[in-house]
Write a protein that holds these residues in place. Structure first.
Motif, short mmCIF file in Angstrom:
data_model
loop_
_atom_site.label_atom_id
_atom_site.label_comp_id
_atom_site.label_asym_id
_atom_site.label_seq_id
_atom_site.Cartn_x
_atom_site.Cartn_y
_atom_site.Cartn_z
N THR A 116 -1.36 -9.15 -6.53
CA THR A 116 -1.92 -7.69 -6.58
C THR A 116 -1.05 -6.89 -7.17
OG1 THR A 116 -3.27 -8.37 -4.72
CG2 THR A 116 -3.20 -5.86 -5.33
N ASP A 122 0.81 -1.19 -0.07
CA ASP A 122 -0.05 0.16 -0.10
C ASP A 122 0.93 1.23 -0.07
OD1 ASP A 122 -2.19 -1.52 0.18
OD2 ASP A 122 -2.49 -1.50 2.07
N GLU A 176 -5.53 2.40 -6.90
CA GLU A 176 -7.06 2.50 -6.61
C GLU A 176 -8.00 1.60 -7.48
OE1 GLU A 176 -10.03 5.93 -5.13
OE2 GLU A 176 -8.12 6.47 -5.95
N THR A 207 -7.50 -2.06 -6.73
CA THR A 207 -7.75 -2.81 -5.29
C THR A 207 -8.73 -1.91 -4.58
OG1 THR A 207 -6.27 -0.85 -4.13
CG2 THR A 207 -5.29 -3.07 -4.95
N GLY A 208 -9.23 -1.03 -5.38
CA GLY A 208 -10.43 -0.19 -4.63
C GLY A 208 -9.98 0.84 -3.24
N ARG A 209 -8.50 0.86 -3.20
CA ARG A 209 -7.94 1.35 -1.93
C ARG A 209 -7.01 2.61 -2.35
NH1 ARG A 209 -6.58 -3.79 -0.73
NH2 ARG A 209 -4.19 -3.36 -0.85
N LYS A 210 -6.64 3.54 -1.43
CA LYS A 210 -5.74 4.51 -1.96
C LYS A 210 -4.19 4.06 -1.42
CE LYS A 210 -8.82 8.69 -2.01
NZ LYS A 210 -8.62 8.74 -3.63
N VAL A 211 -3.30 4.56 -2.20
CA VAL A 211 -2.14 4.14 -1.83
C VAL A 211 -1.37 5.39 -1.16
CG1 VAL A 211 -1.06 4.78 -3.95
CG2 VAL A 211 0.15 2.90 -2.81
N ARG A 212 -0.35 5.08 -0.11
CA ARG A 212 0.43 6.21 0.38
C ARG A 212 1.67 6.28 -0.24
NH1 ARG A 212 -0.17 2.76 4.46
NH2 ARG A 212 1.98 2.86 5.11
N SER A 230 -0.10 -10.82 -2.38
CA SER A 230 0.03 -9.41 -2.51
C SER A 230 0.94 -9.27 -3.55
CB SER A 230 0.73 -8.61 -1.30
OG SER A 230 2.08 -9.22 -0.91
N GLU A 268 -0.82 5.45 -8.65
CA GLU A 268 -1.80 5.75 -7.85
C GLU A 268 -3.09 5.62 -8.18
OE1 GLU A 268 -1.52 9.17 -4.70
OE2 GLU A 268 0.14 9.96 -6.01
#
Length: 358
Positions: free
Chosen positions: A345, A49, A291, A294-299, A342, A287
């Protein structure tokens, strides 16, 4: 990647060796494989992430003094130990406000000297690795028995001040004083004083934080290990910096500390920094792809440790570089592991990113 049939532009895949111990694969890479690259995606980070956008340069340095052994002139000896400090990685956790067990011991010995107590060192050792904040250290101190109460009282005062300074951080740190056999020989008075002076003078911890990324150290250093052998006492001092010029500026001053205290100084190869690129085009592409997959935001993070990307940046500072990786645990240890899901992904996100690079 091949099975996914990714639509991508010109692609060069580079495999390096020896990343965990010396980065010699990256350091000796022929520049021709990097100098024409516009984008570089390094796949050796440790958290799915996170996009890494910068890393620190570093340099191993050693301070060494030849011991002038003298016959013991005192009648008592103790081993003073500083132990159960937090310790940790000197890059990842250097800005966490920790103490350094070796330097804390040196400061304790300095406080004893300032009380007018006469003593000599017979040995001093501590730390496990150059890139780790030492959690333990010990010194054999040869003194007169009549002074032991004053020594214990001084150590109590040092501890009280220490716990006030490091309250909530180093609450478990301990000092022990144990009687030991009186050795036949000790360091000379000058050896004892100059070693303690140098250990106290050299800064351990963060010098300055990055002005653009306030949580990222820009310059730091750490006394990692100290060891007494038959004829010498030597310790490792390991500075890191987010920019090569800042590290070079510190390194040019270190021989002066050695000269002033009668130590010899040895400096290893300066490992290059990977300076944060505030206008990266590649990071936003990754980034967006992350998203979507995965549907998530990366840092986005920069690290105060060394990565192979430092060598790539050194060979081609105009390249747009990011570092990514799967979820790994207990890295650089016998228990190192990776989450296989992971990796899958990461490959899907990487494929989506490559398809959008134009």
């Amino acid at each position: 990647m091949l099975k996914l049939g990714v639509d991508h532009g010109p692609l060069r895949i580079i495999f390096t060796t020896d990343e965990e111990t010396g980065m010699t694969g990256a350091a000796r890479l022929n520049p021709k494989y990097i100098c024409d690259a516009q984008n570089i995606i390094n796949c050796d980070s440790e958290n799915l992430d996170v996009i890494c956008t910068g890393s620190a340069g570093s340099c191993h340095t050693h301070f060494t003094r030849h011991i002038q052994w003298e016959n013991t002139i005192h009648d008592y000896a103790v081993c003073i130990k500083t132990h159960e400090f937090i310790g940790g990685h000197s890059g990842e956790t250097i800005s966490h406000g920790k103490s350094n067990a070796i330097q804390a011991l040196a400061e304790t010995l300095l406080a004893i000297r300032k009380k007018g107590i006469d003593y000599r060192l017979a040995a001093i050792d501590g730390g496990d690795a150059a890139n780790a904040i030492p959690a333990n250290s010990s010194a054999v101190v040869v003194c007169n028995k009549k002074d032991i109460d004053a020594i214990n009282s001084t150590i109590t005062s040092v501890k009280e001040a220490f716990y006030r300074i490091y309250k909530g951080i180093e609450d478990k740190a301990k000092w022990d004083v144990e009687e030991v056999a009186v050795p036949v020989h000790t360091f000379s008075l000058k050896d004892t004083e100059m070693l303690i002076n140098l250990l106290c003078i050299l800064h351990c911890g963060t010098f300055v934080m990055n002005q653009s990324l306030p949580r990222l150290p820009e310059l730091s250093s750490n006394i990692g290990t100290i060891k007494t052998t038959d004829d010498i006492v030597t310790f490792e001092y390991f500075p890191r910096a987010g920019a090569d010029d800042r590290l070079s500026n510190l390194l040019q001053k270190l021989p002066l500390f050695a000269e002033l205290t009668g130590f010899s100084y040895e400096q290893g190869k300066q490992e290059p920094a990977w300076t944060v690129n505030a206008v990266s085009r590649l990071a936003p592409l990754y980034e967006k792809a992350f998203e979507k997959v995965t549907g998530r935001k990366v840092r986005k993070e920069a690290v105060h440790g060394g990565l192979e990307t430092g060598h790539f940046y050194h060979l081609n500072s105009s390249a747009d570089i990011i570092s990514i990786g799967p979820n790994t645990h207990d890295i650089h240890s016998a228990d190192e592991s990776v989450e296989l899901d992971s990796i899958a992904t990461m490959i899907r996100v990487l494929a989506e990113t490559l398809a959008n690079i134009r």
